[in-house]
Design an enzyme around this catalytic site. Structure first.
Site, PDB file in Angstrom:
ATOM      1  N   ASP A  41       0.811  -1.213   0.000  1.00 16.75           N
ATOM      2  CA  ASP A  41       0.000   0.000   0.000  1.00 16.75           C
ATOM      3  C   ASP A  41       0.843   1.261   0.000  1.00 16.75           C
ATOM      4  O   ASP A  41       0.385   2.321  -0.423  1.00 16.75           O
ATOM      5  CB  ASP A  41      -0.893   0.046   1.264  1.00 16.75           C
ATOM      6  CG  ASP A  41      -1.799  -1.169   1.379  1.00 16.75           C
ATOM      7  OD1 ASP A  41      -1.705  -2.065   0.517  1.00 16.75           O
ATOM      8  OD2 ASP A  41      -2.584  -1.223   2.348  1.00 16.75           O
ATOM      9  N   HIS A  45      -7.736  -0.419  -3.314  1.00 16.85           N
ATOM     10  CA  HIS A  45      -6.606  -1.263  -3.716  1.00 16.85           C
ATOM     11  C   HIS A  45      -7.032  -2.268  -4.797  1.00 16.85           C
ATOM     12  O   HIS A  45      -7.968  -3.034  -4.601  1.00 16.85           O
ATOM     13  CB  HIS A  45      -5.956  -1.968  -2.520  1.00 16.85           C
ATOM     14  CG  HIS A  45      -5.516  -0.974  -1.488  1.00 16.85           C
ATOM     15  ND1 HIS A  45      -5.424  -1.258  -0.156  1.00 16.85           N
ATOM     16  CD2 HIS A  45      -5.149   0.334  -1.597  1.00 16.85           C
ATOM     17  CE1 HIS A  45      -5.020  -0.174   0.512  1.00 16.85           C
ATOM     18  NE2 HIS A  45      -4.847   0.806  -0.351  1.00 16.85           N
ATOM     19  N   ASP A  67      -5.741  -4.961  -5.919  1.00 18.87           N
ATOM     20  CA  ASP A  67      -5.248  -6.333  -5.973  1.00 18.87           C
ATOM     21  C   ASP A  67      -6.187  -7.423  -5.453  1.00 18.87           C
ATOM     22  O   ASP A  67      -5.759  -8.563  -5.233  1.00 18.87           O
ATOM     23  CB  ASP A  67      -3.845  -6.436  -5.335  1.00 18.87           C
ATOM     24  CG  ASP A  67      -3.767  -5.830  -3.950  1.00 18.87           C
ATOM     25  OD1 ASP A  67      -4.815  -5.415  -3.428  1.00 18.87           O
ATOM     26  OD2 ASP A  67      -2.662  -5.782  -3.384  1.00 18.87           O
ATOM     27  N   ARG A  78     -16.669  -7.626 -10.048  1.00 20.99           N
ATOM     28  CA  ARG A  78     -16.094  -6.285 -10.279  1.00 20.99           C
ATOM     29  C   ARG A  78     -15.460  -6.306 -11.668  1.00 20.99           C
ATOM     30  O   ARG A  78     -14.249  -6.128 -11.819  1.00 20.99           O
ATOM     31  CB  ARG A  78     -15.022  -5.958  -9.243  1.00 20.99           C
ATOM     32  CG  ARG A  78     -15.486  -6.106  -7.809  1.00 20.99           C
ATOM     33  CD  ARG A  78     -14.311  -5.913  -6.863  1.00 20.99           C
ATOM     34  NE  ARG A  78     -14.669  -6.234  -5.502  1.00 20.99           N
ATOM     35  CZ  ARG A  78     -13.785  -6.383  -4.514  1.00 20.99           C
ATOM     36  NH1 ARG A  78     -12.484  -6.248  -4.773  1.00 20.99           N
ATOM     37  NH2 ARG A  78     -14.186  -6.674  -3.298  1.00 20.99           N
ATOM     38  N   SER A  83     -11.014  -6.268   4.704  1.00 18.09           N
ATOM     39  CA  SER A  83     -11.085  -6.709   3.314  1.00 18.09           C
ATOM     40  C   SER A  83     -12.231  -7.679   3.115  1.00 18.09           C
ATOM     41  O   SER A  83     -12.838  -8.161   4.067  1.00 18.09           O
ATOM     42  CB  SER A  83      -9.768  -7.372   2.918  1.00 18.09           C
ATOM     43  OG  SER A  83      -8.690  -6.518   3.214  1.00 18.09           O
ATOM     44  N   SER A  84     -12.512  -7.973   1.859  1.00 15.40           N
ATOM     45  CA  SER A  84     -13.602  -8.878   1.515  1.00 15.40           C
ATOM     46  C   SER A  84     -13.074 -10.303   1.361  1.00 15.40           C
ATOM     47  O   SER A  84     -11.855 -10.536   1.417  1.00 15.40           O
ATOM     48  CB  SER A  84     -14.230  -8.430   0.193  1.00 15.40           C
ATOM     49  OG  SER A  84     -13.326  -8.675  -0.860  1.00 15.40           O
ATOM     50  N   CYS A  91      -0.754  -8.009  -1.013  1.00 13.73           N
ATOM     51  CA  CYS A  91      -0.741  -6.827  -0.132  1.00 13.73           C
ATOM     52  C   CYS A  91       0.457  -6.850   0.808  1.00 13.73           C
ATOM     53  O   CYS A  91       1.040  -5.808   1.111  1.00 13.73           O
ATOM     54  CB  CYS A  91      -1.975  -6.780   0.756  1.00 13.73           C
ATOM     55  SG  CYS A  91      -3.525  -7.124  -0.049  1.00 13.73           S
TER      56      CYS A  91
HETATM   57  N1  ARG Z   1     -10.426  -3.877  -1.347  1.00 15.99           N
HETATM   58  C1  ARG Z   1      -9.983  -5.230  -1.318  1.00 15.99           C
HETATM   59  C2  ARG Z   1     -11.128  -6.164  -0.992  1.00 15.99           C
HETATM   60  O1  ARG Z   1     -11.481  -6.322   0.117  1.00 15.99           O
HETATM   61  C3  ARG Z   1      -8.841  -5.424  -0.364  1.00 15.99           C
HETATM   62  C4  ARG Z   1      -7.552  -5.008  -0.948  1.00 15.99           C
HETATM   63  C5  ARG Z   1      -6.424  -5.181  -0.011  1.00 15.99           C
HETATM   64  N2  ARG Z   1      -5.231  -4.846  -0.694  1.00 15.99           N
HETATM   65  C6  ARG Z   1      -4.151  -4.277  -0.149  1.00 15.99           C
HETATM   66  N3  ARG Z   1      -3.128  -4.028  -0.928  1.00 15.99           N
HETATM   67  N4  ARG Z   1      -4.109  -3.903   1.114  1.00 15.99           N
HETATM   68  O2  ARG Z   1     -11.692  -6.776  -1.857  1.00 15.99           O
END
Ligand code: ARG
Length: 383
Positions: free
Chosen positions: A118, A255, A257, A274, A308-309, A361
């Site tokens: 990040d 983010h 990724d 997505r 996160s998900s 991450c």
């Molecule tokens: N927004 C993402 C999700 O929950 C989590 C991404 C986490 N990535 C990171 N580089 N910290 O689907």
């Protein structure tokens, strides 16, 4: 120095070089969970916390036993990489529970230093400290300074850069935003319309919004990168082609990724809820790249106290175009990557997920073999 010379000298000598997400990885930074906090409320924070999250309204140090368990998995991940001949460095944690202030604001604590992805973006021989977009993460670059200072000394060709530190005053965030996102449907409507929580007052981006593919870099426009930030990156890397993408279907676009992951030349993994927009897919299609939908996550819910998900399932770390690290319980994702021709390295990481993400991450590249290739000779006007 030619690439072959560089390879021969490695890992005895520090070289900063990484142009994409897949070339053979030889040197990487892996995060640490020590002292990680659930940060206090600040302008953009509630937008990030999932509506049904067990973190709502909480803040303070994370329970020590969860920190210890996360560190066991982070250390194990580092060992797995080392055994494969990859040099692993670790950041230096600070007291994240301390209050911080700038002339513009005060915040009751910091965040932590688990997800290096990040904070620092490696593009070629450059390591770039991102602006960041949350106050609690404003000083997080300090945890990476001992390493960056060392690389700067050891590699005479390293470029060490820092994007302009943002002010992050109230003007950087839309103040009525939270009242407009009472439900998931509200969120989806706004994010599809590219109506995000940040304003365009100053450039903002987290390093984890970048997906690097040689001469082309994709940056997600969402909660943690605004258009000014993407424009800043475009001007900062005049020899690269920086493309802004947004992904309707993500109520928390933070983010890139867990959404859009380049796996090897010609292949992207895309989150099936997505999906990349037709106008953005075009670049990949006309250059014969394939965008495959990621397999479903193995879990119905993220672990406790996790931002996160469940799509952390697709947050994989590619070690070389034939080898990929996948979280060990993500059976469907492992199977899919196996079928796509990868050797899959299972890495247990569920205990580390709440600290900011999964295997991609939790790392930042320092050295991957290879140079800056043009994988997209045909370009799309206006993208
Ligand atoms: N927004 C993402 C999700 O929950 C989590 C991404 C986490 N990535 C990171 N580089 N910290 O689907």
């Amino acid at each position: 120095m030619t690439q072959a010379d560089q390879k021969e000298q490695f890992p005895g000598k520090t070289i900063v070089n990484s142009w994409n997400e897949w070339d053979p990885l030889k040197h990487v930074i892996v995060g640490i969970a020590d002292g990680c906090m659930i940060p206090p409320s600040e302008p953009a924070m509630e937008c990030k916390v999932p509506i049904d999250s067990d973190m709502k309204g909480q803040w303070g140090p994370r329970p020590q036993e969860t920190v210890d368990k996360a560190n066991i998995q982070l250390d194990n991940f580092a060992d797995i990489l080392r055994k494969r001949g990859i040099r692993v460095d670790r950041p230096t944690p600070m007291d994240f529970s301390q209050p911080i202030k700038t002339p513009d604001w005060e915040n009751l604590s910091m965040f932590g230093c688990m997800p290096p992805r990040d904070v620092v973006a490696t593009v070629g021989n450059e390591m770039l400290e991102a602006t960041m977009s949350y106050r609690c993460r404003w000083f997080e670059y300090l945890c990476y300074r001992p390493l960056l200072e060392q690389y700067f000394k050891e590699d005479p060709n390293m470029r060490w850069e820092a994007a302009p530190k943002p002010r992050l005053t109230g003007r950087s965030y839309k103040d009525n935003y939270l009242s407009r996102i009472m439900t998931i449907e509200d969120r989806l409507k706004l994010t599809a319309a590219k109506d995000f929580v940040t304003t365009e007052v100053e450039p903002l981006f987290d390093a984890a919004e970048l997906a690097r593919m040689g001469k082309d870099v994709v940056v997600q426009h969402g909660f943690t990168a605004n258009l000014a930030g993407i424009d800043w990156l475009r001007r900062h890397f005049p020899d690269l082609r920086v493309h802004a993408m947004n992904f309707p279907g993500d109520p928390y676009p933070i983010h890139i990724d867990c959404t859009f992951i380049p796996l090897r030349p010609g292949l992207i993994l895309n989150n099936p809820i997505r999906k990349a927009l037709p106008e953005h897919r075009k670049l990949f299609e006309i250059n014969d790249w394939q965008i495959v939908e990621a397999a479903p996550p193995a879990h119905k819910n993220p672990p406790p106290l996790c931002y996160s998900s469940v799509w952390l399932s697709m947050n994989v770390l590619v070690l070389d175009p034939k080898t990929v690290c996948v979280e060990a319980s993500e059976i469907h994702q492992m199977e899919q990557l196996d079928k796509l021709g990868f050797e899959v390295v299972p890495v247990p990481f569920r205990d580390a997920n709440p600290f900011g993400g999964s295997l991609h991450c939790a790392t930042t590249d320092v050295y991957r073999e290879g140079g800056c290739e043009d994988y997209f000779p045909r370009q799309v006007e206006g993208f």
